[in-house]
Design a protein around this motif. Structure first.
Motif, PDB file in Angstrom:
ATOM      1  N   LYS A  29       0.819  -1.221   0.000  1.00 17.26           N
ATOM      2  CA  LYS A  29       0.000   0.000   0.000  1.00 17.26           C
ATOM      3  C   LYS A  29       0.852   1.271   0.000  1.00 17.26           C
ATOM      4  CE  LYS A  29      -3.739  -2.440   2.155  1.00 17.26           C
ATOM      5  NZ  LYS A  29      -4.381  -2.874   3.333  1.00 17.26           N
ATOM      6  N   ILE A  30       1.895   1.237  -0.816  1.00 12.68           N
ATOM      7  CA  ILE A  30       2.781   2.389  -0.956  1.00 12.68           C
ATOM      8  C   ILE A  30       2.505   3.051  -2.297  1.00 12.68           C
ATOM      9  CG2 ILE A  30       5.186   3.135  -1.167  1.00 12.68           C
ATOM     10  CD1 ILE A  30       5.864   0.733   0.664  1.00 12.68           C
ATOM     11  N   PRO A  31       2.100   4.321  -2.294  1.00 10.29           N
ATOM     12  CA  PRO A  31       1.866   5.019  -3.562  1.00 10.29           C
ATOM     13  C   PRO A  31       3.165   5.138  -4.372  1.00 10.29           C
ATOM     14  CG  PRO A  31       0.916   6.245  -1.721  1.00 10.29           C
ATOM     15  CD  PRO A  31       1.771   5.160  -1.137  1.00 10.29           C
ATOM     16  N   PHE A  32       3.066   4.840  -5.655  1.00 10.42           N
ATOM     17  CA  PHE A  32       4.234   4.901  -6.527  1.00 10.42           C
ATOM     18  C   PHE A  32       3.822   5.379  -7.905  1.00 10.42           C
ATOM     19  CE2 PHE A  32       2.377   0.735  -7.019  1.00 10.42           C
ATOM     20  CZ  PHE A  32       2.464   0.470  -8.376  1.00 10.42           C
ATOM     21  N   GLU A  33       4.833   5.770  -8.665  1.00 13.28           N
ATOM     22  CA  GLU A  33       4.629   6.158 -10.063  1.00 13.28           C
ATOM     23  C   GLU A  33       5.580   5.341 -10.921  1.00 13.28           C
ATOM     24  OE1 GLU A  33       5.545  10.350  -9.958  1.00 13.28           O
ATOM     25  OE2 GLU A  33       7.703   9.995  -9.932  1.00 13.28           O
ATOM     26  N   ILE A  34       5.238   5.212 -12.191  1.00 12.56           N
ATOM     27  CA  ILE A  34       6.091   4.490 -13.142  1.00 12.56           C
ATOM     28  C   ILE A  34       6.292   5.381 -14.359  1.00 12.56           C
ATOM     29  CG2 ILE A  34       6.343   2.462 -14.609  1.00 12.56           C
ATOM     30  CD1 ILE A  34       4.468   0.952 -12.776  1.00 12.56           C
ATOM     31  N   HIS A  35       7.555   5.501 -14.789  1.00 12.63           N
ATOM     32  CA  HIS A  35       7.879   6.279 -15.984  1.00 12.63           C
ATOM     33  C   HIS A  35       8.890   5.522 -16.835  1.00 12.63           C
ATOM     34  CE1 HIS A  35       6.005   9.909 -14.374  1.00 12.63           C
ATOM     35  NE2 HIS A  35       6.631   9.666 -13.232  1.00 12.63           N
ATOM     36  N   ALA A  36       8.835   5.748 -18.116  1.00 14.13           N
ATOM     37  CA  ALA A  36       9.888   5.302 -19.032  1.00 14.13           C
ATOM     38  C   ALA A  36      10.720   6.531 -19.381  1.00 14.13           C
ATOM     39  CB  ALA A  36       9.282   4.682 -20.282  1.00 14.13           C
ATOM     40  N   LEU A  37      11.985   6.489 -19.008  1.00 13.03           N
ATOM     41  CA  LEU A  37      12.937   7.562 -19.320  1.00 13.03           C
ATOM     42  C   LEU A  37      14.238   6.906 -19.744  1.00 13.03           C
ATOM     43  CD1 LEU A  37      12.352   9.852 -16.198  1.00 13.03           C
ATOM     44  CD2 LEU A  37      11.653  10.343 -18.552  1.00 13.03           C
ATOM     45  N   SER A  38      14.878   7.469 -20.720  1.00 11.11           N
ATOM     46  CA  SER A  38      16.117   6.896 -21.232  1.00 11.11           C
ATOM     47  C   SER A  38      17.282   7.852 -21.008  1.00 11.11           C
ATOM     48  CB  SER A  38      15.973   6.613 -22.735  1.00 11.11           C
ATOM     49  OG  SER A  38      17.221   6.275 -23.286  1.00 11.11           O
ATOM     50  N   ALA A  39      18.342   7.328 -20.408  1.00  2.36           N
ATOM     51  CA  ALA A  39      19.544   8.140 -20.193  1.00  2.36           C
ATOM     52  C   ALA A  39      20.131   8.604 -21.519  1.00  2.36           C
ATOM     53  CB  ALA A  39      20.587   7.342 -19.417  1.00  2.36           C
ATOM     54  N   HIS A  40      19.872   7.869 -22.592  1.00  7.20           N
ATOM     55  CA  HIS A  40      20.473   8.181 -23.892  1.00  7.20           C
ATOM     56  C   HIS A  40      19.507   8.863 -24.850  1.00  7.20           C
ATOM     57  CE1 HIS A  40      22.777   4.767 -22.204  1.00  7.20           C
ATOM     58  NE2 HIS A  40      23.758   5.602 -22.472  1.00  7.20           N
ATOM     59  N   ARG A  41      18.221   8.522 -24.759  1.00  8.65           N
ATOM     60  CA  ARG A  41      17.250   9.088 -25.698  1.00  8.65           C
ATOM     61  C   ARG A  41      16.527  10.309 -25.152  1.00  8.65           C
ATOM     62  NH1 ARG A  41      15.845   3.244 -26.101  1.00  8.65           N
ATOM     63  NH2 ARG A  41      17.082   2.455 -27.831  1.00  8.65           N
ATOM     64  N   THR A  42      16.393  10.395 -23.824  1.00  6.20           N
ATOM     65  CA  THR A  42      15.712  11.543 -23.210  1.00  6.20           C
ATOM     66  C   THR A  42      16.538  12.088 -22.036  1.00  6.20           C
ATOM     67  OG1 THR A  42      14.403  10.098 -21.773  1.00  6.20           O
ATOM     68  CG2 THR A  42      13.396  10.741 -23.879  1.00  6.20           C
ATOM     69  N   PRO A  43      17.784  12.446 -22.269  1.00  5.38           N
ATOM     70  CA  PRO A  43      18.634  12.865 -21.148  1.00  5.38           C
ATOM     71  C   PRO A  43      18.125  14.111 -20.419  1.00  5.38           C
ATOM     72  CG  PRO A  43      19.720  13.318 -23.239  1.00  5.38           C
ATOM     73  CD  PRO A  43      18.499  12.500 -23.548  1.00  5.38           C
ATOM     74  N   LYS A  44      17.545  15.059 -21.125  1.00  6.52           N
ATOM     75  CA  LYS A  44      17.030  16.262 -20.462  1.00  6.52           C
ATOM     76  C   LYS A  44      15.869  15.923 -19.544  1.00  6.52           C
ATOM     77  CE  LYS A  44      18.575  19.479 -23.979  1.00  6.52           C
ATOM     78  NZ  LYS A  44      18.207  20.315 -25.103  1.00  6.52           N
ATOM     79  N   GLU A  45      14.996  15.014 -19.979  1.00  5.16           N
ATOM     80  CA  GLU A  45      13.862  14.610 -19.167  1.00  5.16           C
ATOM     81  C   GLU A  45      14.327  13.843 -17.925  1.00  5.16           C
ATOM     82  OE1 GLU A  45      14.067  14.454 -22.422  1.00  5.16           O
ATOM     83  OE2 GLU A  45      12.220  15.303 -23.268  1.00  5.16           O
ATOM     84  N   VAL A  46      15.365  13.021 -18.080  1.00  7.82           N
ATOM     85  CA  VAL A  46      15.928  12.302 -16.935  1.00  7.82           C
ATOM     86  C   VAL A  46      16.475  13.296 -15.917  1.00  7.82           C
ATOM     87  CG1 VAL A  46      17.771  10.741 -16.170  1.00  7.82           C
ATOM     88  CG2 VAL A  46      16.441  10.189 -18.223  1.00  7.82           C
ATOM     89  N   GLU A  47      17.229  14.274 -16.392  1.00  7.61           N
ATOM     90  CA  GLU A  47      17.795  15.314 -15.518  1.00  7.61           C
ATOM     91  C   GLU A  47      16.688  16.073 -14.787  1.00  7.61           C
ATOM     92  OE1 GLU A  47      20.323  18.211 -13.800  1.00  7.61           O
ATOM     93  OE2 GLU A  47      21.018  16.495 -14.966  1.00  7.61           O
ATOM     94  N   GLU A  48      15.652  16.443 -15.505  1.00  7.44           N
ATOM     95  CA  GLU A  48      14.530  17.175 -14.904  1.00  7.44           C
ATOM     96  C   GLU A  48      13.824  16.318 -13.854  1.00  7.44           C
ATOM     97  OE1 GLU A  48      10.252  18.945 -16.295  1.00  7.44           O
ATOM     98  OE2 GLU A  48      11.950  19.230 -17.666  1.00  7.44           O
ATOM     99  N   PHE A  49      13.549  15.062 -14.198  1.00  6.73           N
ATOM    100  CA  PHE A  49      12.912  14.158 -13.248  1.00  6.73           C
ATOM    101  C   PHE A  49      13.754  14.038 -11.983  1.00  6.73           C
ATOM    102  CE2 PHE A  49      13.358   9.989 -11.388  1.00  6.73           C
ATOM    103  CZ  PHE A  49      12.116   9.838 -10.808  1.00  6.73           C
ATOM    104  N   ALA A  50      15.032  13.723 -12.135  1.00  8.26           N
ATOM    105  CA  ALA A  50      15.903  13.471 -10.993  1.00  8.26           C
ATOM    106  C   ALA A  50      16.069  14.706 -10.122  1.00  8.26           C
ATOM    107  CB  ALA A  50      17.266  12.974 -11.475  1.00  8.26           C
ATOM    108  N   SER A  51      16.272  15.852 -10.734  1.00  7.61           N
ATOM    109  CA  SER A  51      16.515  17.065  -9.954  1.00  7.61           C
ATOM    110  C   SER A  51      15.275  17.544  -9.212  1.00  7.61           C
ATOM    111  CB  SER A  51      17.083  18.171 -10.849  1.00  7.61           C
ATOM    112  OG  SER A  51      16.158  18.531 -11.845  1.00  7.61           O
ATOM    113  N   ASN A  52      14.090  17.123  -9.623  1.00  7.80           N
ATOM    114  CA  ASN A  52      12.845  17.531  -8.964  1.00  7.80           C
ATOM    115  C   ASN A  52      12.225  16.454  -8.070  1.00  7.80           C
ATOM    116  OD1 ASN A  52      12.735  20.145 -10.141  1.00  7.80           O
ATOM    117  ND2 ASN A  52      12.044  19.208 -12.057  1.00  7.80           N
ATOM    118  N   ALA A  53      12.822  15.286  -8.022  1.00 10.16           N
ATOM    119  CA  ALA A  53      12.215  14.162  -7.302  1.00 10.16           C
ATOM    120  C   ALA A  53      12.020  14.459  -5.816  1.00 10.16           C
ATOM    121  CB  ALA A  53      13.051  12.902  -7.489  1.00 10.16           C
ATOM    122  N   ALA A  54      13.018  14.981  -5.160  1.00  8.23           N
ATOM    123  CA  ALA A  54      12.918  15.234  -3.715  1.00  8.23           C
ATOM    124  C   ALA A  54      11.817  16.247  -3.412  1.00  8.23           C
ATOM    125  CB  ALA A  54      14.254  15.709  -3.168  1.00  8.23           C
TER     126      ALA A  54
END
Length: 168
Positions: A29-54
């Protein structure tokens, strides 16, 4: 409901493995999200996701990757949130992904579980979160007790199996 855990995959083809993490989090019963992000195909999106996660309240990130398995490390480089890497068996029996994830430079740790071990990644995330969540800690303790009981029961069933030279 706000997610506490993010499950990130390099592509949706990893869902057959990462679904085990999702199922485990769901059972706890832990809320979670699932995303497909690629370090090679979507590097900007990965950076944005990671830097905003906290700031979004994410407590643990479970990141999976096979082949060029840079995703967990790239995420870890851009966040203060703990990252658990799941190496996916895409090539070379997953050994290439395991080595890519586990061999991080000093200062950029990524906890790493076994190849295709998404369930263990979820359980590790649950253990981490249970340090500050008493209710979750009790649910996890109950889960561990259940594992013990399965082995106790299995041993009782083994006692019933008869062989001519079996001594127990």
């Amino acid at each position: 409901m706000k997610p506490r855990v993010s499950i990130i995959m390099g592509s949706t083809s990893d869902l057959k493995i990462m679904g085990k993490a999702a199922q485990t989090l769901n059972e706890f019963k832990i809320p979670f999200e699932i995303h497909a992000l690629s370090a090679h195909r979507t590097p900007k999106e990965v950076e944005e996701f990671a830097s905003n996660a906290a700031e979004r309240g994410i407590e643990v990130i479970i990141a999976a990757a096979g082949m060029a398995a840079h995703l967990p490390g790239v995420i870890a480089a851009s966040t203060i949130v703990p990252v658990i890497g799941v190496p996916i068996n895409a090539t070379l029996d997953g050994i290439d992904a395991l080595l890519a994830i586990v061999q991080m430079p000093p200062g950029i740790p990524v906890a790493t579980v076994g190849i295709n071990a998404a369930m263990n990644a979820a359980l590790l995330a649950i253990q981490m979160m249970s340090l500050n969540d008493e209710e979750l800690r009790h649910r996890f303790a109950d889960y561990k007790q259940g594992l013990k009981q399965k082995i106790v029961k299995a041993n009782q069933e083994l006692e019933e199996i008869k062989y001519d030279y079996k001594t127990n």
